[in-house]
Design an enzyme around this catalytic site. Sequence first.
Site, PDB file in Angstrom:
ATOM      1  N   SER A 229     125.543 -43.549  46.355  1.00 61.88           N
ATOM      2  CA  SER A 229     125.276 -44.552  46.392  1.00 61.88           C
ATOM      3  C   SER A 229     124.597 -44.846  45.227  1.00 61.88           C
ATOM      4  O   SER A 229     123.467 -45.394  44.868  1.00 61.88           O
ATOM      5  CB  SER A 229     123.160 -43.507  46.664  1.00 61.88           C
TER       6      SER A 229
ATOM      7  N   THR B  33     119.817 -43.625  43.807  1.00 67.62           N
ATOM      8  CA  THR B  33     120.341 -44.583  42.785  1.00 67.62           C
ATOM      9  C   THR B  33     119.479 -43.430  41.434  1.00 67.62           C
ATOM     10  O   THR B  33     118.945 -42.853  41.205  1.00 67.62           O
ATOM     11  CB  THR B  33     118.803 -45.196  42.980  1.00 67.62           C
TER      12      THR B  33
ATOM     13  N   THR C 166     122.805 -48.722  41.531  1.00 69.09           N
ATOM     14  CA  THR C 166     122.946 -48.246  42.977  1.00 69.09           C
ATOM     15  C   THR C 166     123.701 -49.377  44.062  1.00 69.09           C
ATOM     16  O   THR C 166     124.102 -50.364  43.498  1.00 69.09           O
ATOM     17  CB  THR C 166     121.360 -48.367  43.446  1.00 69.09           C
TER      18      THR C 166
ATOM     19  N   ARG D  77     121.292 -57.743  51.563  1.00 71.44           N
ATOM     20  CA  ARG D  77     120.322 -56.820  51.033  1.00 71.44           C
ATOM     21  C   ARG D  77     120.478 -56.523  49.040  1.00 71.44           C
ATOM     22  O   ARG D  77     121.672 -55.415  49.671  1.00 71.44           O
ATOM     23  CB  ARG D  77     120.192 -55.850  51.782  1.00 71.44           C
ATOM     24  N   VAL D  78     118.952 -56.660  48.742  1.00 71.30           N
ATOM     25  CA  VAL D  78     119.300 -56.534  47.909  1.00 71.30           C
ATOM     26  C   VAL D  78     117.509 -55.400  47.635  1.00 71.30           C
ATOM     27  O   VAL D  78     116.563 -55.971  48.240  1.00 71.30           O
ATOM     28  CB  VAL D  78     118.954 -57.655  47.004  1.00 71.30           C
ATOM     29  N   GLY D  79     117.910 -54.625  46.782  1.00 70.07           N
ATOM     30  CA  GLY D  79     116.693 -53.451  46.749  1.00 70.07           C
ATOM     31  C   GLY D  79     115.942 -53.722  46.093  1.00 70.07           C
ATOM     32  O   GLY D  79     116.013 -54.801  44.891  1.00 70.07           O
ATOM     33  N   ASP D  80     115.140 -53.084  45.108  1.00 75.28           N
ATOM     34  CA  ASP D  80     114.054 -53.037  43.903  1.00 75.28           C
ATOM     35  C   ASP D  80     115.338 -53.032  42.917  1.00 75.28           C
ATOM     36  O   ASP D  80     114.615 -52.724  41.766  1.00 75.28           O
ATOM     37  CB  ASP D  80     113.678 -51.843  44.094  1.00 75.28           C
TER      38      ASP D  80
ATOM     39  N   THR E  97     112.931 -45.311  41.912  1.00 77.52           N
ATOM     40  CA  THR E  97     114.279 -44.040  43.041  1.00 77.52           C
ATOM     41  C   THR E  97     113.306 -44.670  44.704  1.00 77.52           C
ATOM     42  O   THR E  97     112.169 -44.248  44.773  1.00 77.52           O
ATOM     43  CB  THR E  97     114.640 -43.165  42.952  1.00 77.52           C
ATOM     44  N   GLY E  98     114.532 -44.774  45.415  1.00 78.60           N
ATOM     45  CA  GLY E  98     113.833 -44.234  46.843  1.00 78.60           C
ATOM     46  C   GLY E  98     113.931 -46.121  48.158  1.00 78.60           C
ATOM     47  O   GLY E  98     114.827 -46.808  47.566  1.00 78.60           O
TER      48      GLY E  98
ATOM     49  N   GLY F 215     113.596 -48.929  48.071  1.00 81.80           N
ATOM     50  CA  GLY F 215     113.823 -50.237  47.483  1.00 81.80           C
ATOM     51  C   GLY F 215     111.734 -51.827  47.966  1.00 81.80           C
ATOM     52  O   GLY F 215     111.567 -52.228  47.513  1.00 81.80           O
TER      53      GLY F 215
HETATM   54  C1  SD4 Z   1     117.472 -49.589  47.142  1.00 83.18           C
HETATM   55  N1  SD4 Z   1     116.016 -48.453  45.340  1.00 83.18           N
HETATM   56  O1  SD4 Z   1     118.030 -49.933  46.987  1.00 83.18           O
HETATM   57  C2  SD4 Z   1     117.676 -48.100  46.159  1.00 83.18           C
HETATM   58  C3  SD4 Z   1     117.955 -46.651  46.296  1.00 83.18           C
HETATM   59  C4  SD4 Z   1     117.694 -46.050  45.865  1.00 83.18           C
HETATM   60  O2  SD4 Z   1     117.436 -43.142  46.031  1.00 83.18           O
HETATM   61  O3  SD4 Z   1     116.811 -45.516  45.007  1.00 83.18           O
HETATM   62  N2  SD4 Z   1     117.941 -44.788  46.051  1.00 83.18           N
HETATM   63  O4  SD4 Z   1     116.367 -49.448  47.618  1.00 83.18           O
END
Ligand code: SD4
Length: 329
Positions: free
Chosen positions: A84, A189, A207, A217-220, A240-241, A243
Amino acid sequence: MQRRNFLKLGAATGLLSLVEPVKAANVMATSSSGKISGPIVLSTWDHGLAANKAAWEVLKNGGSALDAVEKGVRVTESDVENRSVGIGGRPDRDGHVTLDACIMDDRSRCGSVACLEGIAHPISVARAVMEKTQHVMLVGDGARKFALDYGFDTIKTPIPEVKKDYEKWKKENKDVFKKPEINHENHDTIGMIAMDANGKLSGACTTSGWAYKMHGRVGDSPIIGAGLFVDQEVGAATSTGLGEAIIRVAGSHTVVELMRHGYSPLEACKEACMRIIRKHDDLTGLQCGFIALDKDGNFGAYSIYAGFNFALRTLEEEKLVDANFDRNW
Ligand code: SD4
């Protein structure tokens, strides 16, 4: 212990957690005089242990928190076993491994890249955006062109093992309109926050994002204020988690602002998780976690579900710490 087994054990026994807001011993020793001695580094998940080692090499020699966080997370970006982050990351549903990263320092300077393909160290490209351009964020082809112009190393992704998994996934998931499963096992991440011997804070986050996400797609993680935020007046936080959920509450910025208003790092991370919980009717699989460090060396971590941990390194300690959490799986 592998994180997967750890999660199972935690969920089964309910044994995880209960870290009170802790003060790094080396920091505590001098905090009564108001002088922060640091150094300290924290990063998300167990892969943070190896990343912290590299960061510590910088910090223990009097290097800056900024250099430390960049060097630290580069270790994870180079780890071919990590699914990841960086080179070993899983692709989106069209087969592209798109990488997101950001970095922020004690002067609130920041740089970010999103949806970057084929570059070995997105975090270093993010730092170059911060230091060499007038911008904060470059995405997609523009980010890649910038990286190539500046001579950053390229990589070929997905790597063969990952490609094999992807081909299998694709066969089983033909419907392009089907939402990818929210699976806490398929994202991990690395977010790292550090304070150096001069009391300066910096953070980095990198990440490959949510496995099999929609292309583009873009996360946090690369979003300043969502995946990472640093304010030298207050402290630093990273996440983390999932996004999408973290962006909705400007997660890391929220944690830092709560600390500004007197919350401890643990309380601030908890309240950010509670905001996410309050804004979602369905919490199925919705894992989010935060780690935070204030300018006095206090730190804390909290996640929605059990199983989140972070790696800690100070002058006296090197260990994995279980985050507090709201609920078991
Ligand atoms: C995301 N926050 O792209 C990241 C992924 C992540 O543990 O943190 N995973 O959403």
